[in-house]
Design a protein around this motif. Structure first.
Motif, PDB file in Angstrom:
ATOM      1  N   THR A  60      32.624   6.472  65.570  1.00 14.31           N
ATOM      2  CA  THR A  60      32.427   6.060  64.125  1.00 14.31           C
ATOM      3  C   THR A  60      31.264   6.845  63.441  1.00 14.31           C
ATOM      4  O   THR A  60      30.221   7.084  63.974  1.00 14.31           O
ATOM      5  CB  THR A  60      32.480   4.509  63.832  1.00 14.31           C
ATOM      6  OG1 THR A  60      31.116   4.181  64.518  1.00 14.31           O
ATOM      7  CG2 THR A  60      33.540   3.987  64.863  1.00 14.31           C
ATOM      8  N   ALA A  61      31.435   6.529  62.089  1.00 14.89           N
ATOM      9  CA  ALA A  61      30.263   7.205  61.210  1.00 14.89           C
ATOM     10  C   ALA A  61      29.019   6.336  61.282  1.00 14.89           C
ATOM     11  O   ALA A  61      27.894   6.931  61.400  1.00 14.89           O
ATOM     12  CB  ALA A  61      30.537   7.087  59.718  1.00 14.89           C
ATOM     13  N   GLU A  62      29.326   4.993  61.826  1.00 18.22           N
ATOM     14  CA  GLU A  62      27.845   4.257  62.106  1.00 18.22           C
ATOM     15  C   GLU A  62      27.169   4.785  63.341  1.00 18.22           C
ATOM     16  O   GLU A  62      25.917   4.480  63.541  1.00 18.22           O
ATOM     17  CB  GLU A  62      28.119   2.528  62.350  1.00 18.22           C
ATOM     18  CG  GLU A  62      28.689   2.193  60.817  1.00 18.22           C
ATOM     19  CD  GLU A  62      30.191   2.325  60.469  1.00 18.22           C
ATOM     20  OE1 GLU A  62      30.702   3.241  61.324  1.00 18.22           O
ATOM     21  OE2 GLU A  62      30.676   1.825  59.551  1.00 18.22           O
ATOM     22  N   ASP A  63      28.009   5.103  64.411  1.00 17.43           N
ATOM     23  CA  ASP A  63      27.444   5.303  65.859  1.00 17.43           C
ATOM     24  C   ASP A  63      26.939   6.990  65.874  1.00 17.43           C
ATOM     25  O   ASP A  63      26.034   7.243  66.681  1.00 17.43           O
ATOM     26  CB  ASP A  63      28.556   5.423  66.702  1.00 17.43           C
ATOM     27  CG  ASP A  63      29.043   3.985  66.919  1.00 17.43           C
ATOM     28  OD1 ASP A  63      28.238   3.021  66.783  1.00 17.43           O
ATOM     29  OD2 ASP A  63      30.283   3.565  67.246  1.00 17.43           O
ATOM     30  N   ARG A  64      27.025   7.746  64.708  1.00 12.72           N
ATOM     31  CA  ARG A  64      26.887   9.120  64.910  1.00 12.72           C
ATOM     32  C   ARG A  64      25.279   9.078  64.580  1.00 12.72           C
ATOM     33  O   ARG A  64      24.906   8.661  63.669  1.00 12.72           O
ATOM     34  CB  ARG A  64      27.543   9.960  63.522  1.00 12.72           C
ATOM     35  CG  ARG A  64      27.276  11.329  63.757  1.00 12.72           C
ATOM     36  CD  ARG A  64      27.989  12.079  62.636  1.00 12.72           C
ATOM     37  NE  ARG A  64      28.978  11.606  62.237  1.00 12.72           N
ATOM     38  CZ  ARG A  64      29.813  11.871  61.183  1.00 12.72           C
ATOM     39  NH1 ARG A  64      29.245  12.525  60.089  1.00 12.72           N
ATOM     40  NH2 ARG A  64      30.929  11.506  60.618  1.00 12.72           N
ATOM     41  N   PRO A  66      30.160   9.307  55.729  1.00 14.36           N
ATOM     42  CA  PRO A  66      28.767   9.711  55.008  1.00 14.36           C
ATOM     43  C   PRO A  66      29.148  10.813  54.193  1.00 14.36           C
ATOM     44  O   PRO A  66      28.466  10.743  53.156  1.00 14.36           O
ATOM     45  CB  PRO A  66      28.084  10.257  56.427  1.00 14.36           C
ATOM     46  CG  PRO A  66      28.663   9.338  57.588  1.00 14.36           C
ATOM     47  CD  PRO A  66      30.182   9.162  57.187  1.00 14.36           C
ATOM     48  N   GLU A  67      30.251  11.524  54.426  1.00 17.78           N
ATOM     49  CA  GLU A  67      30.223  12.640  53.647  1.00 17.78           C
ATOM     50  C   GLU A  67      30.982  12.041  52.318  1.00 17.78           C
ATOM     51  O   GLU A  67      30.797  12.729  51.271  1.00 17.78           O
ATOM     52  CB  GLU A  67      31.312  13.836  54.406  1.00 17.78           C
ATOM     53  CG  GLU A  67      30.684  14.418  55.380  1.00 17.78           C
ATOM     54  CD  GLU A  67      30.432  13.730  56.643  1.00 17.78           C
ATOM     55  OE1 GLU A  67      31.237  12.710  56.515  1.00 17.78           O
ATOM     56  OE2 GLU A  67      30.073  14.355  57.769  1.00 17.78           O
ATOM     57  N   VAL A  68      31.990  11.345  52.219  1.00 23.18           N
ATOM     58  CA  VAL A  68      32.714  10.612  51.300  1.00 23.18           C
ATOM     59  C   VAL A  68      31.580   9.898  50.420  1.00 23.18           C
ATOM     60  O   VAL A  68      31.591  10.004  49.231  1.00 23.18           O
ATOM     61  CB  VAL A  68      33.777   9.811  51.692  1.00 23.18           C
ATOM     62  CG1 VAL A  68      34.349   9.068  50.342  1.00 23.18           C
ATOM     63  CG2 VAL A  68      34.887  10.388  52.324  1.00 23.18           C
ATOM     64  N   ASP A  69      30.684   9.287  51.154  1.00 23.62           N
ATOM     65  CA  ASP A  69      29.621   8.499  50.304  1.00 23.62           C
ATOM     66  C   ASP A  69      28.916   9.446  49.593  1.00 23.62           C
ATOM     67  O   ASP A  69      28.234   9.159  48.323  1.00 23.62           O
ATOM     68  CB  ASP A  69      28.727   7.622  51.217  1.00 23.62           C
ATOM     69  CG  ASP A  69      29.724   6.561  51.784  1.00 23.62           C
ATOM     70  OD1 ASP A  69      30.667   6.137  51.247  1.00 23.62           O
ATOM     71  OD2 ASP A  69      29.257   5.595  52.868  1.00 23.62           O
ATOM     72  N   THR A  70      28.364  10.693  50.064  1.00 30.33           N
ATOM     73  CA  THR A  70      27.736  11.511  49.345  1.00 30.33           C
ATOM     74  C   THR A  70      28.281  11.898  48.053  1.00 30.33           C
ATOM     75  O   THR A  70      27.724  12.366  47.158  1.00 30.33           O
ATOM     76  CB  THR A  70      27.288  12.697  50.189  1.00 30.33           C
ATOM     77  OG1 THR A  70      26.565  12.141  51.395  1.00 30.33           O
ATOM     78  CG2 THR A  70      26.405  13.719  49.612  1.00 30.33           C
TER      79      THR A  70
END
Length: 219
Positions: A2-6, A129-133
């Motif tokens: 997941t994004a949190e684990d990356r 993370p990419e969408v948040d950016t």
């Protein structure tokens, strides 16, 4: 994963950054010619002059790649807007002008716009993370147009509603269900929310480094 684990990625070297830019350029070129379906990882790797495995190390999927392409397009747009800021008399007019300039930039390459919007729609948690950016860049563009350095929670809420409306207008235009004239009316209407959140103590401070909101619908 997941994004949190990356794990956080280390900064790119100059050579790696140049390679990344070639990949994003190839992605934008292919999408501009043939839309979402034309962006195939093997073709992107060939156009960028990198090995397919290298491409996947930079971007784990086509969705990651196209969302990063939109991020890159927004960064260019933000730079252009700062060089030639909107000239409206009030914040609502300036934001409406800014969003319509962004819209017209996307209008010039509708297949690229469609590919990027579809990627954002299909993005799952691994692309967060990419969408948040993308969302933070969109927020920064709007806040710069408003002339706000320290927005209130109410103002950030208005920005989120404006972003949602802009995104929806883009989708309806891409699908042929709205004209440019209707998009302009909708954008100008929603930007009036800014007047409702204006501080009674006086005008907002000059634009500078902008505050960041949470995840919202992107430009």
């Amino acid at each position: 994963m997941t994004a949190e684990d990356r794990p956080a990625s280390p900064p790119l070297t100059e050579r790696q950054e140049a390679r990344r830019r070639r990949i994003l350029h190839a992605s934008a070129q292919l999408a501009g010619r043939g839309g979402f379906d034309a962006v195939q990882m093997r073709e992107v790797a060939e156009a960028a002059g990198v090995a397919l495995g290298t491409l996947y190390r930079y971007f784990p999927s086509k969705i990651h790649l196209l969302v990063a392409t939109m991020q890159d397009q927004l960064q260019h747009m933000h730079t252009t807007l700062r060089k030639r800021p909107p000239a409206g008399e009030n914040a609502a007019d300036r934001v409406a002008e800014t969003l319509m300039r962004a819209f017209r930039a996307l209008q010039r390459e509708p297949q690229l716009a469609d590919a990027m919007v579809r990627a954002l729609t299909f993005a799952d948690r691994s692309v967060s993370p990419e969408v948040d950016t993308v969302s933070r860049l969109t927020t920064a563009i709007i806040l710069d147009a408003m002339g706000l350095e320290h927005p209130t929670p109410q103002q950030l809420s208005a920005v989120r509603v404006i972003e949602h409306t802009w995104h929806s207008a883009l989708i309806t235009w891409l699908s042929g269900r709205a004209s440019i004239a209707q998009v302009k009316i909708d954008i100008e209407t929603v930007c009036r929310l800014i007047d409702l959140t204006a501080s009674p103590s006086g005008p907002a401070p000059a634009a500078g480094p902008t505050a960041r909101s949470g995840r919202t619908a992107p430009v």
